[in-house]
Design an enzyme around this catalytic site. Structure first.
Site, PDB file in Angstrom:
ATOM      1  CE1 TYR A 142      -3.161   2.957   0.650  1.00  0.00           C
ATOM      2  CE2 TYR A 142      -3.348   2.280   2.939  1.00  0.00           C
ATOM      3  CZ  TYR A 142      -3.713   3.128   1.909  1.00  0.00           C
ATOM      4  OH  TYR A 142      -4.615   4.134   2.144  1.00  0.00           O
ATOM      5  CE  LYS A 170      -6.305   1.176  -1.170  1.00  0.00           C
ATOM      6  NZ  LYS A 170      -6.059   2.623  -1.109  1.00  0.00           N
TER       7      LYS A 170
END
Length: 308
Positions: A142, A170
């Protein structure tokens, strides 16, 4: 050698990072969570992220986060892909949460760089190496600069996605050129999330395909996963209409850096849920609920979209 790890998971489409309901006294509200999970599942989400940024992981105690994963896994683990937000300051903490997620039926974990510390590239490689080796579940990196103070460049992400258990990224920089660079550099090796649900996103998805959006909250219900459902079915006009709804909230409620305009992201999304009669609950300090003026702006957006 570039290894294709995309097929290790079936994550695709709209996978929101959901809120964590707290009651009026600030206690974790598991019955409200259960209601929210059922609503999100009924609205056709393609997966869910629990205890991410939107889920206020920073204010959850370790016992609460373990309990959250157990409750969500028991309820939905057999019905929907679940990804556990395992953000922490140390790799050993991440792995403790990952173990509970694995035991609870989750399909993967989401891990950002340790916030506040701002480790350098070599330290991040070491951090994710320990996690890749120790997690029983596949890992989604992330990249979240507003929350960590670190914007991992593509060269670093290429190194990290060479680790055997890293299967997705992400990419949440708010910088479209950085997402596109990441998508083209890594998309053949791992899944890359961060497509915008607008004309640009549609054009890229039609031309080159893509995995999806790990968005905030899922507060518009079916309209958000239907962006992808219509796209996959070839109904681009219907996808475009759904995307306009998502874009309306992003433009009205967030800055271009993906920071909330009238308060924190969790507070905004919880207000949107509460206004629709859904189990949003309140935020925990140091976060504060949105002001009356902010709530009015959220109400205006939802009214314009036909949600109220």
């Amino acid at each position: 050698m570039v290894l294709n790890k995309r097929d290790r998971v079936d994550w695709r489409g709209y996978i929101p990072a959901i809120t964590t309901p707290f009651d009026a006294e600030g206690a974790l509200d598991l019955p409200a969570l259960g209601g929210l999970l059922e609503w999100l599942h009924g609205e056709g989400m393609h997966g869910l992220i629990l205890a991410g940024t939107t889920g206020e992981w920073t204010s959850l105690t370790p016992d609460e986060r373990h309990g959250l994963f157990r409750a969500a896994g028991a309820q939905l683990g057999a019905r929907l892909p679940l990804v556990a937000g395992c953000g922490a300051f140390t790799a050993n903490e991440v792995l403790a949460y990952a173990a509970t997620a694995a035991e609870s039926g989750f399909q993967g974990i989401l891990v950002m760089p340790p916030p506040y510390l701002r480790p350098n590239a070599e330290e991040l490689v070491a951090f994710y190496t320990v996690i890749s080796r120790g997690s029983a579940l596949p890992v989604c990196i992330y990249n979240w600069p507003p929350g960590t103070g670190i914007d991992m460049d593509v060269a670093l992400l290429e190194r990290l996605t060479d680790l055997p258990n890293i299967v997705a990224v992400k990419q949440s920089t708010g910088r479209m050129e950085r997402f596109v660079e990441t998508f083209f550099a890594l998309g053949d090796k791992v899944r890359v999330f961060g497509h915008t649900m607008d004309e640009f996103g549609l054009t890229l998805l039609q031309a080159r395909g893509g995995d999806g959006t790990m968005g905030a909250g899922g507060v518009l219900g079916r309209a958000q996963p239907d962006f992808y459902n219509h796209l996959w079915a070839g109904d681009i006009d219907a996808a475009r209409a759904c995307g306009r709804q998502d874009r309306a909230t992003m433009d009205a409620w967030y800055t271009s850096d993906l920071v909330g305009r009238f308060g924190s992201g969790p507070a905004i999304l919880k207000a949107a849920l509460n206004l629709q009669g859904l189990p949003g609950g309140t935020v925990r300090p140091p976060l504060l609920p949105v002001s009356g003026e902010g709530e009015a702006a959220i109400r205006d957006t939802l009214t314009a979209l036909g949600r109220l």
